[in-house]
Design a protein around this motif. Sequence first.
Motif, PDB file in Angstrom:
ATOM      1  N   SER A 156       0.821  -1.216   0.000  1.00  0.00           N
ATOM      2  CA  SER A 156       0.000   0.000   0.000  1.00  0.00           C
ATOM      3  C   SER A 156       0.850   1.260   0.000  1.00  0.00           C
ATOM      4  O   SER A 156       0.418   2.286  -0.508  1.00  0.00           O
ATOM      5  CB  SER A 156      -1.025   0.008   1.137  1.00  0.00           C
ATOM      6  N   ALA A 216       0.542   4.524  -2.331  1.00  0.00           N
ATOM      7  CA  ALA A 216       0.380   5.852  -1.740  1.00  0.00           C
ATOM      8  C   ALA A 216       1.441   6.818  -2.243  1.00  0.00           C
ATOM      9  O   ALA A 216       1.239   8.031  -2.268  1.00  0.00           O
ATOM     10  CB  ALA A 216       0.435   5.749  -0.210  1.00  0.00           C
ATOM     11  N   THR A 261       2.873   7.924   6.013  1.00  0.00           N
ATOM     12  CA  THR A 261       1.436   8.194   6.087  1.00  0.00           C
ATOM     13  C   THR A 261       0.664   6.895   6.274  1.00  0.00           C
ATOM     14  O   THR A 261      -0.195   6.777   7.146  1.00  0.00           O
ATOM     15  CB  THR A 261       0.955   8.849   4.772  1.00  0.00           C
ATOM     16  N   VAL A 262       1.002   5.920   5.443  1.00  0.00           N
ATOM     17  CA  VAL A 262       0.292   4.647   5.520  1.00  0.00           C
ATOM     18  C   VAL A 262       0.578   3.951   6.845  1.00  0.00           C
ATOM     19  O   VAL A 262      -0.314   3.443   7.513  1.00  0.00           O
ATOM     20  CB  VAL A 262       0.711   3.744   4.344  1.00  0.00           C
ATOM     21  N   GLN A 274       1.457   5.187   9.763  1.00  0.00           N
ATOM     22  CA  GLN A 274       0.863   5.721  10.987  1.00  0.00           C
ATOM     23  C   GLN A 274      -0.627   5.391  11.066  1.00  0.00           C
ATOM     24  O   GLN A 274      -1.147   5.110  12.143  1.00  0.00           O
ATOM     25  CB  GLN A 274       1.141   7.223  11.125  1.00  0.00           C
ATOM     26  N   LEU A 275      -1.318   5.355   9.923  1.00  0.00           N
ATOM     27  CA  LEU A 275      -2.733   4.979   9.944  1.00  0.00           C
ATOM     28  C   LEU A 275      -2.883   3.504  10.289  1.00  0.00           C
ATOM     29  O   LEU A 275      -3.752   3.120  11.063  1.00  0.00           O
ATOM     30  CB  LEU A 275      -3.370   5.277   8.586  1.00  0.00           C
ATOM     31  N   ASN A 276      -1.985   2.677   9.728  1.00  0.00           N
ATOM     32  CA  ASN A 276      -2.043   1.250  10.029  1.00  0.00           C
ATOM     33  C   ASN A 276      -1.742   0.965  11.491  1.00  0.00           C
ATOM     34  O   ASN A 276      -2.357   0.106  12.109  1.00  0.00           O
ATOM     35  CB  ASN A 276      -1.056   0.483   9.144  1.00  0.00           C
TER      36      ASN A 276
END
Lengths: 361, 310
Positions: free
Chosen positions: B14, B18, B254-255, B257-259
């Motif tokens: 991902s 991104a 970004t990915v 920290q969301l995960n």
Amino acid sequence: MLRRTLLTTAALALGVLGAGMAQAQEKLKACFVYVGPIGDGGWTYQHHQGALAVQEKYGDKVEIQWQESVPEGADAERVLTQMALGGCKIIFTTSFGYMDATNAVAAKFPDVKFEHATGFKRDQPNVSTYNARFYEGRAVEGLIAGRMTKSNKIGYIGSFPIPEVVMGINAYYLNAKKVNPNVEVSVVWAFTWFDPAKEADAAKALIDQGVDVIASHTDSTAPLAEAAKTNGAVIGFGQASDMAEYTDGPRVTSIIDNWAPYYVERVGALLDGTYEQKDTWAGIAGGEVLIGDITEKVPAEVKAEAEKMRDDIAAGTFHPFTGPINKQDGSPWLAEGATAPDGDLLGMNFYVEGIKGDIPK
Amino acid sequence: MDFGSINPVILIASLMVAAVPIMLAAVGELVVEKSGVLNLGVEGMMVMGAICGFITAVETGSPFLGFLGGAAGGAGLSLVFALLTQVFLANQVATGLALTLFGLGLSALMGQGYNGIKPPLTPDVPFGPLAQIPALGPILFAHDWVVYFSVAVIAVTWWVLKATRLGLIIRAVGESHDAAHALGYKVNRIRLGCITFGGAMAGMGGAYVSLVRVPQWVDGITAGAGWIALAIVVFASWRPWRVLIGAYLFGGITVLQLNLQAAGSAIPVEYLSMSPYLITIIVLVIMSSGKGRAALNAPAVLGQNFHAAR
């Protein structure tokens, strides 16, 4: 020096002329400050629908003006000041983050009425606040989520860790757990109201973690668009607006913010001189929160259950926060049968028992 | 670091997706800056690419044409910049900033009526059984063509700048436009070409946001990705492969920290959110200090206009 005098005279003349024209037409200027673009398809779109309803209702008597994508912070104060100087008689500031700016500018313009959405500060006599009981809609979503999830993992995309959002997460979780004791909620904080790419990433992160029902507290349709990529494996809800374009995809129902009646009422009150400062918090009962059509993806009995909950909330026979409820740390919050006082909800800064993780500070 | 229940394979897959928009925009801007032009309008060109690509894809039903439309949209807007800075010799910083504001406004206008429409899907490239390989399959063989295209653009840019006559000319123009002019090169024409390339890449990056990552149109959809692309160019010290690393780093965090949040990790997300910018600052400090200056690698006449009669 001469030029400056000339300019001042010209400005004065213009000002007088402007005032004269305003009086001649007797138009009331109602202004709206939006945190995102009207085209977000969600939160700001709904506020703008309310503004348009005001224009339609009062026609020639009012003039509406709005500004989109105003950042929360110092810029908001500048925009508000400009609006007040520009002849706005009532200004609606439609995001939580405008709270201090609204009160600060209101102090400087006592003759202008300010209406702040979702806030709690009314430091000045000319500041009113209004909000909707979104948590009632969250409860209905929670019930559907609890019934529909196959992985027993439901997700929630939070915007900012403010009471409004925490309240939504708690209502969503409590009512999901009531019908499905195994359910777990994953919360992702996006720290933005509007950033479609980030909202989509947040939804993707949840889906990657096995979540199959996603509720979002951000303003765009991006989470639904992300859920649509899973070909029906993941469902979601319309947020703030109906988001009906996703009904043949992941959207099973929606929370619709219906601001129009309130805006029409407040501008009307200002027109006929009955305007008073107040704090409004209406919900499903007052028609300010609407539950969108529940689609056929939801089995009939679950749909009936959800509609019953909606009607019970409207009738006042059911409160989404009914005890016994403990806080996350296990300490008691509501006793058996007690319902949450509004004050507790408006300052809510804790998760209820069963939700994992911490609220960011 | 506690990765909780995050699957690193899915995470890498991902983050590659991104990173595509910022990578394309950054490599385009790198070429622009290599030729000595500072175009701060990346955000505006991206958002124009996003709407032009979206409209083209919706009207023709072809996502591929959509990306071409996006590239054309970004390039079209960059021509405005080229006209102002190369012909009328306007200040590049101010023009670039204005270009961003103009692009955001114009795209919102063009996007009227396109809210809430779903664009045609961009399918993954069919690699057949290769995609079934454990770990490597999802990472390397399960993406749409733009992901591979973006890496290819990096490779080609690197090769052109390093090993071809064209690259040498572009670099010469960016290092000393007077010298290049004395040698008989058309400085402004070469820069025009670079600016158009930069615009096209930014436009494609924008189209990737509206056609693949978010698949829909909303006003201001790129939400600051153009600024990150600008930061990456500096972070990469004007080297193509470092752009790739920078884009994966910025996109990856970004990915990640969301995960991490979705997985219920206890790491405060604020630290992760700010880390790419922190790294950029550190890189800038190191590069601009004494010995590091040689490694700074910034084109010598970056941001200066050129006129043959001067």
